[in-house]
Motif scaffolding. Structure first.
Motif, PDB file in Angstrom:
ATOM      1  N   PHE A  75       0.831  -1.213   0.000  1.00 36.86           N
ATOM      2  CA  PHE A  75       0.000   0.000   0.000  1.00 36.86           C
ATOM      3  C   PHE A  75       0.860   1.255   0.000  1.00 36.86           C
ATOM      4  CE2 PHE A  75       1.077   0.228   4.386  1.00 36.86           C
ATOM      5  CZ  PHE A  75       0.629   1.425   4.913  1.00 36.86           C
TER       6      PHE A  75
ATOM      7  N   GLN B 234      -4.861  -5.256   4.291  1.00 36.27           N
ATOM      8  CA  GLN B 234      -5.099  -4.614   3.002  1.00 36.27           C
ATOM      9  C   GLN B 234      -6.517  -4.054   2.930  1.00 36.27           C
ATOM     10  OE1 GLN B 234      -5.445  -6.825  -0.809  1.00 36.27           O
ATOM     11  NE2 GLN B 234      -3.600  -5.715  -1.450  1.00 36.27           N
TER      12      GLN B 234
ATOM     13  N   CYS C 139      -6.519  -0.719   4.744  1.00 40.42           N
ATOM     14  CA  CYS C 139      -5.966   0.340   3.889  1.00 40.42           C
ATOM     15  C   CYS C 139      -7.008   0.809   2.878  1.00 40.42           C
ATOM     16  CB  CYS C 139      -4.724  -0.162   3.166  1.00 40.42           C
ATOM     17  SG  CYS C 139      -3.339  -0.607   4.246  1.00 40.42           S
TER      18      CYS C 139
ATOM     19  N   ILE D  41      -3.278   5.143   1.389  1.00 32.47           N
ATOM     20  CA  ILE D  41      -2.496   4.435   0.373  1.00 32.47           C
ATOM     21  C   ILE D  41      -1.653   5.387  -0.469  1.00 32.47           C
ATOM     22  CG2 ILE D  41      -2.687   2.977  -1.695  1.00 32.47           C
ATOM     23  CD1 ILE D  41      -5.229   1.770  -0.467  1.00 32.47           C
TER      24      ILE D  41
END
Length: 208
Positions: free
Chosen positions: A63, A105, A108, A132
């Motif tokens: 990210f 993830q 993010c 990000i």
């Protein structure tokens, strides 16, 4: 290449008078995996919506890679989140009854979507995640959260998400009037703990 919209539904039926929790899974995981965490939260009566990333990953690289390196997957992933929110809105659910939960993830992606679409939501939980990009473009994050409660929790250190990025993300979201709670756990690892669940229940789902 882009993601195919596929949303797994659980919990209560989707209707205008229900609260909705959008759950975003991490890399290598599935919508079913993230939905399995719902039993730990005080969300009886909520509708659960969990989109599935194509090939189990929302974007290919870290990210903190340059955003262009994660395209077109990143833009497609953000569009999937937007379409999932639209699913709730089209059913008549107001934004203040839409909640978010993301891990790794998925955390993010949750924060990046919220940063680009700030409104008064019900609340958001991001476990081990940050906004990000290699460098954050502060001009991309506009709008007003109107004191939406947002819980960020992370380990220090974490192999994937540096604490500096988490704190930078907190500063940006707080400047957009999010009501931020940050918890940092020393050497906890890339995982979720009971205190984070308890905090989410207290300050997000059971808020007065």
């Amino acid at each position: 290449m882009s993601h195919t919209l596929s949303i797994e539904h659980a919990g209560a039926p989707l209707q205008a008078d229900n609260k909705v929790l959008i759950m975003l899974h991490g890399r290598g995981s599935t919508s079913s995996d993230i939905l399995s965490l719902a039993k730990y939260f005080d969300i009886d009566g909520y509708t659960l919506l969990a989109p599935q990333a194509t090939n189990h990953s929302w974007y290919p690289y870290s990210f903190m890679a340059a955003k262009q390196d994660n395209e077109p997957w990143l833009s497609s992933a953000l569009n999937i989140v937007e379409e999932t929110v639209k699913t709730a809105l089209d059913a008549g659910v107001p934004t203040e009854n839409i909640y978010f939960f993301g891990f790794s993830q998925g955390a993010c992606l949750t924060l990046e979507f919220l940063g680009r679409h700030a409104k008064h939501y019900g609340g958001a939980i991001a476990i081990i995640g940050g906004l990000i990009g290699e460098q954050l473009d502060h001009t991309a994050y506009t709008g007003n959260f109107e004191q939406t409660p947002v819980l960020l929790a992370t380990s220090d250190p974490d192999a994937h998400v540096p604490l500096t990025r988490v704190k930078e993300s907190v500063a940006i979201l707080a400047a957009m009037q999010a009501d931020i709670t940050l918890r940092v756990y020393e050497n906890f690892g890339h995982s979720i703990n009971q205190e984070q669940i308890d905090l989410a229940n207290r300050i997000i789902f059971n808020k007065s």
